[in-house]
Design a protein around this motif. Structure first.
Motif, short mmCIF file in Angstrom:
data_model
loop_
_atom_site.label_atom_id
_atom_site.label_comp_id
_atom_site.label_asym_id
_atom_site.label_seq_id
_atom_site.Cartn_x
_atom_site.Cartn_y
_atom_site.Cartn_z
N THR A 111 -8.52 -52.98 -4.09
CA THR A 111 -8.70 -52.48 -5.45
C THR A 111 -7.48 -51.67 -5.89
O THR A 111 -7.00 -51.82 -7.02
CB THR A 111 -9.97 -51.61 -5.54
OG1 THR A 111 -11.10 -52.42 -5.20
CG2 THR A 111 -10.16 -51.04 -6.93
N ALA A 112 -6.96 -50.84 -4.99
CA ALA A 112 -5.76 -50.05 -5.32
C ALA A 112 -4.59 -50.95 -5.67
O ALA A 112 -3.88 -50.70 -6.65
CB ALA A 112 -5.40 -49.14 -4.14
N ALA A 113 -4.40 -52.00 -4.89
CA ALA A 113 -3.29 -52.93 -5.15
C ALA A 113 -3.45 -53.63 -6.50
O ALA A 113 -2.50 -53.76 -7.27
CB ALA A 113 -3.19 -53.96 -4.03
N ALA A 114 -4.68 -54.07 -6.80
CA ALA A 114 -4.93 -54.77 -8.06
C ALA A 114 -4.69 -53.86 -9.26
O ALA A 114 -4.05 -54.27 -10.24
CB ALA A 114 -6.35 -55.31 -8.07
N CYS A 141 -8.82 -39.17 -8.59
CA CYS A 141 -9.47 -39.67 -7.38
C CYS A 141 -10.67 -40.50 -7.82
O CYS A 141 -11.57 -39.98 -8.49
CB CYS A 141 -9.91 -38.52 -6.49
SG CYS A 141 -10.98 -39.04 -5.12
N ILE A 142 -10.65 -41.78 -7.49
CA ILE A 142 -11.77 -42.67 -7.78
C ILE A 142 -12.54 -42.87 -6.48
O ILE A 142 -11.96 -43.28 -5.46
CB ILE A 142 -11.30 -44.03 -8.31
CG1 ILE A 142 -10.43 -43.86 -9.56
CG2 ILE A 142 -12.50 -44.94 -8.58
CD1 ILE A 142 -11.16 -43.48 -10.82
N ILE A 143 -13.83 -42.62 -6.51
CA ILE A 143 -14.69 -42.80 -5.34
C ILE A 143 -15.51 -44.06 -5.58
O ILE A 143 -16.33 -44.11 -6.51
CB ILE A 143 -15.58 -41.57 -5.11
CG1 ILE A 143 -14.69 -40.33 -4.91
CG2 ILE A 143 -16.49 -41.78 -3.91
CD1 ILE A 143 -15.44 -39.02 -4.84
N GLY A 144 -15.25 -45.07 -4.76
CA GLY A 144 -15.83 -46.38 -4.95
C GLY A 144 -14.71 -47.38 -5.21
O GLY A 144 -13.60 -46.99 -5.60
N ALA A 145 -14.99 -48.65 -4.97
CA ALA A 145 -13.93 -49.66 -5.11
C ALA A 145 -14.41 -50.93 -5.80
O ALA A 145 -13.84 -51.99 -5.62
CB ALA A 145 -13.36 -50.00 -3.73
N GLY A 146 -15.46 -50.80 -6.61
CA GLY A 146 -15.99 -51.96 -7.30
C GLY A 146 -15.42 -52.10 -8.71
O GLY A 146 -14.37 -51.56 -9.03
N VAL A 147 -16.15 -52.83 -9.54
CA VAL A 147 -15.72 -53.08 -10.91
C VAL A 147 -15.52 -51.78 -11.67
O VAL A 147 -14.51 -51.60 -12.37
CB VAL A 147 -16.76 -53.97 -11.64
CG1 VAL A 147 -16.45 -54.05 -13.14
CG2 VAL A 147 -16.78 -55.37 -11.03
#
Length: 198
Positions: free
Chosen positions: A63-66, A26-32
């Motif tokens: 971000t998930a798609a990338a 689980c990643i919290i955040g959607a930046g670099v």
């Protein structure tokens, strides 16, 4: 360089503290850092699925798609942070939040958390009760984490004594201290970033 170093530190923490069979992130955040932390995790664990949560759901989806296209694993955006945290083997916080996002009663036996967004004295991503559950709690630099990491908030809340001493990530990576003791332990790495890692 700092972005890469920060992600690499997260991978080192997971290598020494996450369960060997950890597969769900689980990643919290959607930046670099969300992208780089997940990418780095795939170097040290056989990650099969990941969820990304962010306050901006469109950004989380993008971000998930990338990352899904880049890594070729199942990565999706999620709206329910509690469920995503409860279901993960590894949780990585990568936000500039000034209020807790992860609650202690969400944590499950065997999980590993890398908290790397709290790098200034007004930031916090973990409720202090999370640190009370950690076995072990591992700062990258205890002196620094006591000023601007998750440790600062836990000390201020009275959950952790300011007099306690913790083994740092470098001690564990060098093999001087054992990290995870059992598959049931909840481990937390508090990464504020150290210049020597650059």
């Amino acid at each position: 360089l700092t972005d890469v170093r920060t992600a690499a530190a997260g991978a080192v923490a997971a290598q020494h503290l996450a369960r060997p069979d950890a597969k769900k992130v689980c990643i919290i955040g959607a930046g670099v850092q969300a992208r780089l932390q997940l990418k780095a995790l795939t170097l040290v664990r056989s990650i099969t699925t990941a969820t990304i949560w962010a306050r901006n759901t469109d950004k989380a989806a993008a971000t998930a798609a990338a990352v899904r296209n880049e890594l070729g694993i199942d990565v999706s955006a999620c709206a329910d942070l509690e469920s995503a945290v409860r279901d993960a083997d590894i949780i990585v916080t990568t936000t500039p939040s000034d209020r807790p996002l992860v609650m202690g009663d969400w944590l499950q036996p065997g999980q590993h958390i890398t908290a790397m967004g709290s790098d200034q004295d007004h930031k916090v991503e973990l409720d202090p009760s999370c640190l009370a559950k950690a076995k072990p709690y591992v700062p990258d630099s205890q002196a620094q984490c006591a000023i601007k990491g998750e440790l600062r908030s836990a000390i201020a809340a009275g959950v952790i004594s300011a007099n306690l001493s913790f083994s740092e990530l470098g001690d564990i990576a060098a093999g001087h201290v054992t990290g995870r003791q059992s598959d049931a332990d909840i481990t937390i790495a508090d990464l504020t970033g150290t210049g020597v890692q650059d």
